[in-house]
Design an enzyme around this catalytic site. Sequence first.
Site, short mmCIF file in Angstrom:
data_model
loop_
_atom_site.label_atom_id
_atom_site.label_comp_id
_atom_site.label_asym_id
_atom_site.label_seq_id
_atom_site.Cartn_x
_atom_site.Cartn_y
_atom_site.Cartn_z
N GLY A 39 0.82 -1.23 0.00
CA GLY A 39 0.00 0.00 0.00
C GLY A 39 0.84 1.26 0.00
N GLY A 179 5.62 25.26 5.23
CA GLY A 179 5.14 24.80 3.94
C GLY A 179 3.63 24.69 3.93
CB SER A 180 1.02 26.68 2.83
OG SER A 180 1.25 27.26 1.56
CB ILE A 183 1.82 17.28 3.15
CG1 ILE A 183 1.64 16.16 2.11
CG2 ILE A 183 2.31 16.69 4.48
CD1 ILE A 183 2.92 15.41 1.75
N GLY A 184 1.23 20.14 4.33
CA GLY A 184 1.36 21.12 5.41
C GLY A 184 0.01 21.66 5.85
CD GLU A 186 -4.64 16.71 3.33
OE1 GLU A 186 -4.19 15.69 3.88
OE2 GLU A 186 -5.15 16.70 2.20
N GLY A 270 8.01 19.62 0.95
CA GLY A 270 8.05 18.89 -0.31
C GLY A 270 8.57 17.47 -0.14
CB ALA A 318 -2.63 8.11 -4.37
CG HIS A 443 -33.10 21.04 -5.73
ND1 HIS A 443 -32.31 22.12 -5.37
CD2 HIS A 443 -34.20 21.09 -4.94
CE1 HIS A 443 -32.91 22.79 -4.42
NE2 HIS A 443 -34.07 22.19 -4.13
C1 FAD Z 1 0.99 12.95 4.55
C2 FAD Z 1 0.65 12.66 3.12
C3 FAD Z 1 -0.66 12.81 2.68
C4 FAD Z 1 -0.98 12.52 1.35
N1 FAD Z 1 -2.27 12.66 0.94
C5 FAD Z 1 -2.58 12.40 -0.34
C6 FAD Z 1 -3.92 12.50 -0.79
O1 FAD Z 1 -4.83 12.85 -0.03
N2 FAD Z 1 -4.19 12.21 -2.08
C7 FAD Z 1 -3.21 11.84 -2.96
O2 FAD Z 1 -3.49 11.59 -4.13
N3 FAD Z 1 -1.93 11.73 -2.56
C8 FAD Z 1 -1.60 12.00 -1.28
N4 FAD Z 1 -0.31 11.85 -0.87
C9 FAD Z 1 0.70 11.43 -1.86
C10 FAD Z 1 0.61 9.92 -2.10
O3 FAD Z 1 0.82 9.26 -0.87
C11 FAD Z 1 1.66 9.52 -3.11
O4 FAD Z 1 1.48 10.28 -4.29
C12 FAD Z 1 1.55 8.05 -3.46
O5 FAD Z 1 1.73 7.24 -2.33
C13 FAD Z 1 2.59 7.68 -4.52
O6 FAD Z 1 2.48 6.34 -4.82
P1 FAD Z 1 3.73 5.50 -5.34
O7 FAD Z 1 3.20 4.13 -5.62
O8 FAD Z 1 4.42 6.22 -6.42
O9 FAD Z 1 4.76 5.46 -4.14
P2 FAD Z 1 4.65 5.05 -2.57
O10 FAD Z 1 3.25 5.08 -2.09
O11 FAD Z 1 5.64 5.92 -1.91
O12 FAD Z 1 5.14 3.56 -2.58
C14 FAD Z 1 6.45 3.20 -2.87
C15 FAD Z 1 6.75 1.90 -2.20
O13 FAD Z 1 8.03 1.44 -2.66
C16 FAD Z 1 8.71 0.81 -1.58
N5 FAD Z 1 10.14 0.82 -1.89
C17 FAD Z 1 10.95 1.88 -2.04
N6 FAD Z 1 12.20 1.48 -2.38
C18 FAD Z 1 12.16 0.14 -2.45
C19 FAD Z 1 13.13 -0.86 -2.75
N7 FAD Z 1 14.37 -0.54 -3.08
N8 FAD Z 1 12.75 -2.15 -2.72
C20 FAD Z 1 11.48 -2.49 -2.39
N9 FAD Z 1 10.52 -1.59 -2.10
C21 FAD Z 1 10.85 -0.30 -2.14
C22 FAD Z 1 8.34 1.67 -0.38
O14 FAD Z 1 8.49 0.95 0.83
C23 FAD Z 1 6.87 2.01 -0.68
O15 FAD Z 1 5.99 1.09 -0.06
C24 FAD Z 1 0.03 12.10 0.45
C25 FAD Z 1 1.34 11.94 0.90
C26 FAD Z 1 1.64 12.21 2.21
C27 FAD Z 1 3.05 12.03 2.68
#
Ligand code: FAD
Length: 464
Positions: A39, A179-180, A183-184, A186, A270, A318, A443
Site C-alpha cells: 500500500g 510549507g503550505s 500536506i502542510g 492538512e 516537499g 496517488a 436538487h
Molecule cells: C501525509 C501525506 C498525505 C498525502 N495525501 C494524499 C492525498 O490525499 N491524495 C493523494 O493523491 N496523494 C496523497 N499523498 C501522496 C501519495 O501518498 C503519493 O502520491 C503516493 O503514495 C505515490 O504512490 P507511489 O506508488 O508512487 O509510491 P509510494 O506510495 O511511496 O510507494 C512506494 C513503495 O516502494 C517501496 N520501496 C521503495 N524502495 C524500495 C526498494 N528498493 N525495494 C522495495 N521496495 C521499495 C516503499 O516501501 C513504498 O511502499 C500524500 C502523501 C503524504 C506524505
Amino acid sequence: MADGFDVIVIGAGPGGYVAAIRAAQLGLNVAVVEREHLGGICLNWGCIPTKALLRSAEVFHLMHRAKEFGLKAEGVGYDLPAVVARSRAVAKQLSGGIGHLMKKNRITVVMGTATLPKPGTVEVKTDKGTETLSAKHIILATGARARELPGLEADGDLVWSYKHALVAKRMPKKLLVIGSGAIGIEFASFFNTLGSDTTVVEVMERIMPVEDAEISAFAKKQFVKQGMKILEKAAVKKLDRKPGQGVTAHIEQGGKVTTQDFDTVISAVGIVGNVEGLGLEALGVKIDRTHVVTDEFCRTGVPGFYAIGDLAGAPWLAHKASHEGVMVSELIAGGHPHPIKPGSIAGCTYCHPQVASVGLTEAKAKEQGYEVKVGRFPFIGNGKAIALGESEGLVKTVFDAKTGELLGAHMVGAEVTELIQGYVVGRQLETTEEDLMNTVFPHPTLSEMMHESVLDAYGRAIHI
Ligand SMILES: Cc1cc2nc3c(=O)[nH]c(=O)nc-3n(C[C@H](O)[C@H](O)[C@H](O)COP(=O)(O)OP(=O)(O)OC[C@H]3O[C@@H](n4cnc5c(N)ncnc54)[C@H](O)[C@@H]3O)c2cc1C
C-alpha cells in the site's frame, strides 16, 4: 534464481500494486517487491491515515457546533492516542486488503529491498537472505519521502515529518508548520481544529500556491477566521532546538528576521523521489534531481524499464501513480493505452474548508494566451450548503471564450474533494460550456453550484 516473471514491480504503493493487478488481469506472470508495507506511503503514511485524522477533527468541530443544529454535546474533548489509534487501524485494514488482492490475482509478493544489478535482474534482500528474480519488464515504483532542508531536519521530538505527525504523542500547544502545500495545510488544519495555536509559513507569495489565487485567498480567510496565523512570502531560516523546551524559529519576511517560540514544528517542504540505492545510474536510467525521467508512457529510455508514480515526478498524487500503473501494464501486455493528460488530474486538499481543482487556473490560462470566460458561484446561494450549515465556499470555472472548452475548475468549501470529479469527467470528455449547461443536476445537492458556476460564466446564473 527464481523462475522468470513477465513483470517485476518494485514498490507496492498505489502505483506499484495497481500496476501489478492490471498486469495480472492481462494474463502476465507478476512479482511485486516491497521493503516495508503493502500500500506504500498512500495507505500507510499518506492519503488514508491523514484523512482518518481529519475526520476526527471534522467530527470534533461539528460537535462544537451542536447547538446550531439544535443538539446538545457537553464536555466535548478528544483523546489523542485514540484518534491516532483509529487512524493507524484504518491504515492497517487497507494495507491488509492489498495483501488479499495480491493473493486473489496470483501475484508473487517478495518482502525485501530490491536492487538492480543488471538489466532484467532484481536482487532482493529479505529477512532470510538474498533472492534473485528475473523478468523482461521491470516497473520502478519506489515512491518518495519527505524533503529535508538543512537545519530544518525532522528529529521526531521537536521537529516532525509527516510520519511523526501521523503518530503524534502529544498535542502541540504552539505549532509551526513550514510549507503550505497539501500536506502542510492538512496537518495545520487538523492540529488547529483540535486547539493547537498554529502558524503556517509559506515561502511563495500565497498559501496553497498551486491553486487559483482567488481560491487560496478564500481558504486563507477561512483559516485565519479559525485562528490560524499565516505568514506568506516568509522563510524559516533557522531553528534553535532546546530539548525538553521547544524551538526558536528565525523567520524572514520582507527582508526582516524575527524570532518566535514554538513547542513543535512540522516540516512539510516537499518530497523527493526514492531514486538512490537501486543501481539506476549504472543501468543508464536518467535521473533529473530526484526523479526518474520518463516519456509520456512512463518509459525510461532503457528497454524494459518503466518508472511510475512519485518516483517519476509531479504531480505527487496517488491517483496519478495508479493510473500510470494501469497504463504501463497495458503497454507491456501489448495494448495501446492513451497517455495521461496532466490537465485532467485533479488535486484535492482535505483541510477545513476543503480545496479541489483540475486544469488551468485563471492566471495560467491567461498566461497561455487564452481569452477566458470565468464563472463563480458562492456556497451561500446553494440550498443544500445552507441546510448542511456549510455556507462558506466558492466554485469557480474557467472557459476558453473562443471554443467553450472547460479549461479549469477550482473549488473551496464542504465536500469539494468529492464534487471535483464531475468536472474531471467533463474535461476527459472534452466537454464544452453547452454540454454542462444542458446537464440536469439533482436538487438539492452541492453539485448544483457546479452548474451555476458554468451558467455564471455565460451570464445565466439563476440563484445569484
Ligand atoms: C501525509 C501525506 C498525505 C498525502 N495525501 C494524499 C492525498 O490525499 N491524495 C493523494 O493523491 N496523494 C496523497 N499523498 C501522496 C501519495 O501518498 C503519493 O502520491 C503516493 O503514495 C505515490 O504512490 P507511489 O506508488 O508512487 O509510491 P509510494 O506510495 O511511496 O510507494 C512506494 C513503495 O516502494 C517501496 N520501496 C521503495 N524502495 C524500495 C526498494 N528498493 N525495494 C522495495 N521496495 C521499495 C516503499 O516501501 C513504498 O511502499 C500524500 C502523501 C503524504 C506524505
